[in-house]
Design a protein around this motif. Sequence first.
Motif, short mmCIF file in Angstrom:
data_model
loop_
_atom_site.label_atom_id
_atom_site.label_comp_id
_atom_site.label_asym_id
_atom_site.label_seq_id
_atom_site.Cartn_x
_atom_site.Cartn_y
_atom_site.Cartn_z
N ILE A 167 0.84 -1.20 0.00
CA ILE A 167 0.00 0.00 0.00
C ILE A 167 0.88 1.25 0.00
N MET A 168 1.90 1.25 0.85
CA MET A 168 2.78 2.41 0.93
C MET A 168 3.60 2.59 -0.35
N LEU A 169 4.03 1.49 -0.93
CA LEU A 169 4.83 1.56 -2.15
C LEU A 169 4.01 2.00 -3.35
N ILE A 170 2.88 1.35 -3.57
CA ILE A 170 2.11 1.54 -4.80
C ILE A 170 1.07 2.64 -4.69
N VAL A 171 0.31 2.64 -3.60
CA VAL A 171 -0.80 3.60 -3.47
C VAL A 171 -0.30 4.97 -2.99
N LEU A 172 0.52 4.96 -1.92
CA LEU A 172 1.01 6.22 -1.37
C LEU A 172 2.32 6.68 -2.00
N LYS A 173 2.95 5.78 -2.79
CA LYS A 173 4.17 6.10 -3.55
C LYS A 173 5.33 6.53 -2.64
N ILE A 174 5.56 5.74 -1.60
CA ILE A 174 6.67 5.98 -0.68
C ILE A 174 7.89 5.16 -1.14
N PRO A 175 9.09 5.73 -1.16
CA PRO A 175 10.29 4.97 -1.55
C PRO A 175 10.48 3.70 -0.73
N ILE A 176 11.11 2.68 -1.32
CA ILE A 176 11.17 1.35 -0.73
C ILE A 176 11.87 1.32 0.63
N ARG A 177 13.00 2.00 0.78
CA ARG A 177 13.71 1.90 2.05
C ARG A 177 12.98 2.65 3.17
N ILE A 178 12.35 3.78 2.84
CA ILE A 178 11.54 4.51 3.82
C ILE A 178 10.31 3.67 4.17
N THR A 179 9.75 3.01 3.15
CA THR A 179 8.59 2.14 3.38
C THR A 179 8.93 1.02 4.34
N ILE A 180 10.05 0.35 4.12
CA ILE A 180 10.43 -0.78 4.96
C ILE A 180 10.65 -0.34 6.41
N ALA A 181 11.37 0.74 6.62
CA ALA A 181 11.66 1.21 7.97
C ALA A 181 10.41 1.73 8.67
N THR A 182 9.62 2.56 7.96
CA THR A 182 8.43 3.16 8.57
C THR A 182 7.35 2.12 8.83
N SER A 183 7.19 1.17 7.90
CA SER A 183 6.19 0.12 8.10
C SER A 183 6.52 -0.74 9.31
N MET A 184 7.82 -0.91 9.57
CA MET A 184 8.23 -1.66 10.75
C MET A 184 7.75 -0.95 12.01
N ALA A 185 7.91 0.37 12.07
CA ALA A 185 7.47 1.14 13.23
C ALA A 185 5.95 1.12 13.36
N ILE A 186 5.25 1.26 12.23
CA ILE A 186 3.78 1.23 12.25
C ILE A 186 3.28 -0.14 12.68
N THR A 187 3.94 -1.20 12.20
CA THR A 187 3.56 -2.56 12.56
C THR A 187 3.76 -2.81 14.05
N PHE A 188 4.81 -2.23 14.62
CA PHE A 188 5.04 -2.38 16.06
C PHE A 188 3.87 -1.77 16.85
N VAL A 189 3.43 -0.59 16.44
CA VAL A 189 2.29 0.05 17.10
C VAL A 189 1.04 -0.82 16.95
N SER A 190 0.83 -1.33 15.73
CA SER A 190 -0.31 -2.20 15.47
C SER A 190 -0.28 -3.44 16.35
N SER A 191 0.90 -4.02 16.50
CA SER A 191 1.03 -5.27 17.26
C SER A 191 0.67 -5.07 18.73
N ILE A 192 0.85 -3.86 19.24
CA ILE A 192 0.46 -3.58 20.63
C ILE A 192 -1.04 -3.79 20.79
N GLY A 193 -1.81 -3.23 19.87
CA GLY A 193 -3.26 -3.39 19.91
C GLY A 193 -3.69 -4.83 19.73
N VAL A 194 -3.03 -5.54 18.80
CA VAL A 194 -3.38 -6.93 18.53
C VAL A 194 -3.12 -7.80 19.76
#
Length: 256
Positions: A167-194
Motif C-alpha cells: 500500500i505504501m509503495l504503490i498507493v502512497l508512492k513511498i520509496p522502498i527503504r523509507i517504506t520498509i523502515a516506517t512500516s516496521m514502526a507502524i507494525t510495532f504500534v499495530s502489534s500492541i493493539g493486537v
Amino acid sequence: MNTTFMITFLLLGFIGSFFSGLLGIGGAIVNYPIILYIPPLLGFDGFTAHEVSGIVAVQVFFSTLGGVWAYRKGFINKPLFLVMGTSILVGSLVGGYFSYILSETIVNVIYGVLALTAAIIMFMPKKEANEEVVEGFNKRLAAVLALVVGLASGIVGAGGSFILIPIMLIVLKIPIRITIATSMAITFVSSIGVVIGKVTTGQVPYLPAILVVIVSLIAAPLGVRVSRQLNRKVLQWSLAVLILITSIKLWSDILF
C-alpha cells in the motif's frame, strides 16, 4: 512438551523474525502458515487458527520491537508514522479483541484476502522514486487504509506490514527503504493493539509463543543488517514472491 517440539518452534521463530527484519515485515506472513501447517506434518498436535493468530501476534510484537530498534536512526518517516500508526492502533485493538467470536474458517479467509491483495498490489508497476525523500502523501487516504488494515490484521494476529508495504509503495508512492523502515514502526504500534486484544480474550498459548519470541530479538536485527546490503529491487521482488506463494497455498486449502 518435548525437546523436539521446543527446537521446532525456536527454528520457526528464527525464520519468521529474520524475514521480518530483512523485508520490513512483522513475520506473520511467514509464521502464520508455518505454525498452522508444519507442526501437524511433523507429528505434533496442531493449533487452531485462533491459537496460531495469538502466537503470531506475540511474535510480531517482539520481532518488530527488535526491527524498530535497528532502524531507529534510519529511514523512519515521522509524519507518515504518526498518521498511519495512530489509525492502525485503533483498528488493531478492535480487530484483535473481537476476533474470538469469529470461526476458524473466517480467520483463515481474512488472512487469505490480505495476502492475495498484497501480492496483487506488489506486482503492479511502480514509478521510480528518490530513495530517501517523501515528497508528500495523502494523509486522509493513509489513515483510512491503515484503519482497515488494522482491523483485518488484528483478527489474524498480524501487525499488517505485509499489506502495509505494498500500500505504501504503490498507493502512497513511498520509496522502498523509507517504506520498509516506517512500516516496521507502524507494525510495532499495530502489534500492541493486537496483543492486548488476543491476550484479554484468551487466544494466546503462552509456551509456544514464548519459544517463538526467544529468537525474535536476535533474528529481526540480523535481517535488518542483511537488508542494508541488498538491492532495493531484490527486496521488493522477494517480498512479492513470498506473499504470492503463501496466499496460493492458503487459498488452495480453503477452497479444496
